[in-house]
Design an enzyme around this catalytic site. Structure first.
Site, short mmCIF file in Angstrom:
data_model
loop_
_atom_site.label_atom_id
_atom_site.label_comp_id
_atom_site.label_asym_id
_atom_site.label_seq_id
_atom_site.Cartn_x
_atom_site.Cartn_y
_atom_site.Cartn_z
CG ASP A 8 -0.25 -0.06 2.56
OD1 ASP A 8 0.91 -0.52 2.62
OD2 ASP A 8 -0.86 0.40 3.55
CG HIS A 238 6.80 0.11 10.33
ND1 HIS A 238 6.77 -0.33 11.63
CD2 HIS A 238 6.43 1.41 10.36
CE1 HIS A 238 6.39 0.68 12.43
NE2 HIS A 238 6.18 1.73 11.67
C1 BDR Z 1 2.50 -0.43 8.69
O1 BDR Z 1 1.43 0.49 8.47
C2 BDR Z 1 1.73 1.32 7.38
O2 BDR Z 1 1.52 2.66 7.69
C3 BDR Z 1 3.16 1.09 7.00
O3 BDR Z 1 3.32 1.19 5.60
C4 BDR Z 1 3.46 -0.28 7.53
O4 BDR Z 1 3.16 -1.27 6.56
C5 BDR Z 1 3.10 -0.16 10.06
O5 BDR Z 1 2.17 -0.35 11.09
CA CA Z 2 2.74 -0.68 4.21
#
Ligand code: BDR
Ligand code: CA
Length: 317
Positions: A8, A238
């Site tokens: 995403d 992340h």
């Molecule tokens: C996840 O949430 C999204 O905002 C980031 O892309 C990551 O995949 C972290 O909690």
């Molecule tokens: Ca993500």
């Protein structure tokens, strides 16, 4: 490793694509977008933009527009209105492939049984839909690596849930209970260790070249959000960490346990539910949302210096 990427984009998703593009042992076979940080159609265009920058052209399909059982909620407040910190630029050159992301997962898994690894970096709606389309999916994929959840640590979007699970708790619960024999969960337990500070960000800003320039622009925006939250110049990588652990499992230590996701909690919807008691479940009350499920490999202690070196080097090329 041959990879189906579900994503995403999203600043850290974009960085994960750039990281993967620089790894000789990784081949992105196909990409599907999912609602999450931004709506799924925009996420697909962003994936095309980043893939173009790094010289890759796998098929990119648009995935689920909405979660399975709740209204769409996106996170432009973290990633910018265009999902790329205001730096999406002109429309991408590539075009989108037909069909949905879930259909693409099923088609590729059936055509390459036991060969493909699915890396899910957004809400798990597409993966859940793929399981519903093809109940044998767990046996058709080589492995699944999911960025999502917070098993033993606080959440981020709520005190209890990480953003990916919060954006579609039903899908997350379905996937954790689908019986994948090799599912690695890279949740906040691991990724919160991959928070870079001013030193790392400043060193990166000294690099030049198309990849580093783009990454620096993304990180300027992302870093501002984190700075407001934590009062210091920093941000958390992340999705790149999930990609790195997928390619090199030795980057983390693991705990293995069955997991579920809270679907009805007044305050805790989207929270990972686990039994962390160190007692024999035979000897005591065994109520547990994960009961009877195939255990999940939860990434815990991370080799952060090695990962950050890899991430840095991937943006040099
Ligand atoms: C996840 O949430 C999204 O905002 C980031 O892309 C990551 O995949 C972290 O909690
Ligand atoms: Ca993500």
């Amino acid at each position: 490793m041959r990879i189906i990427l579900d994503t995403d984009p999203g600043v850290d998703d974009a960085l994960a694509i750039m990281y993967l593009a620089a790894q000789e042992d990784a081949e992105i076979v196909a990409v599907g977008s999912v609602h999450g940080n931004v709506p799924a159609p925009l996420g697909a265009l962003n994936a095309l933009r980043v893939l173009d920058l790094v010289g890759l052209d796998p098929p990119v399909t648009v995935g689920a527009a909405k979660p399975l059982a709740q209204p769409l909620q996106t996170a432009e407040f973290v990633h910018g209105d265009d999902g790329l910190g205001g730096h999406a630029g002109p429309p991408p050159r590539g075009s989108l492939a037909p069909g949905s992301a879930a259909e693409q997962i099923v088609r590729l898994a059936r055509a390459n049984p036991g060969e493909l690894t699915l890396l899910a970096l957004g809400p798990l709606t597409n993966v859940a839909l793929a399981v519903l389309l093809e109940p044998d999916l767990p046996d058709l994929l080589r492995s699944v690596v999911v960025m999502g959840g917070a098993v033993t640590v606080p959440g981020n979007i709520t005190p209890y849930a990480d953003a990916n699970f919060y954006h579609d708790p039903e899908a997350a619960d379905l996937v954790l209970g689908a019986g994948f024999p090799e599912l690695v969960l890279v949740g906040l337990d691991a990724t919160e260790q991959a928070r870079v500070g001013a030193d790392w960000l400043n060193a990166l800003s000294e690099l030049s070249g198309p990849r580093a320039d783009f990454a620096n622009k993304l990180l300027d925006h992302y870093g501002q959000f984190y700075s407001t939250m934590f009062g210091e110049h920093s941000c958390t990588l992340h999705d790149p960490l999930a990609a790195a652990i997928m390619l090199d499992s030795k980057l983390a230590g693991y705990r293995t346990m069955p997991l579920g996701v809270e679907l009805t909690g007044t305050h805790t919807r989207g929270q990972v539910v686990s039994d962390l008691r160190s007692i024999s479940s035979d000897a005591y009350i065994s109520t547990n949302a994960g009961a009877g499920r195939v255990p999940i490999k939860v990434a815990e202690k991370v080799d952060v210096p090695t990962f950050l070196d890899q991430m840095f080097n991937s943006l040099k090329s």
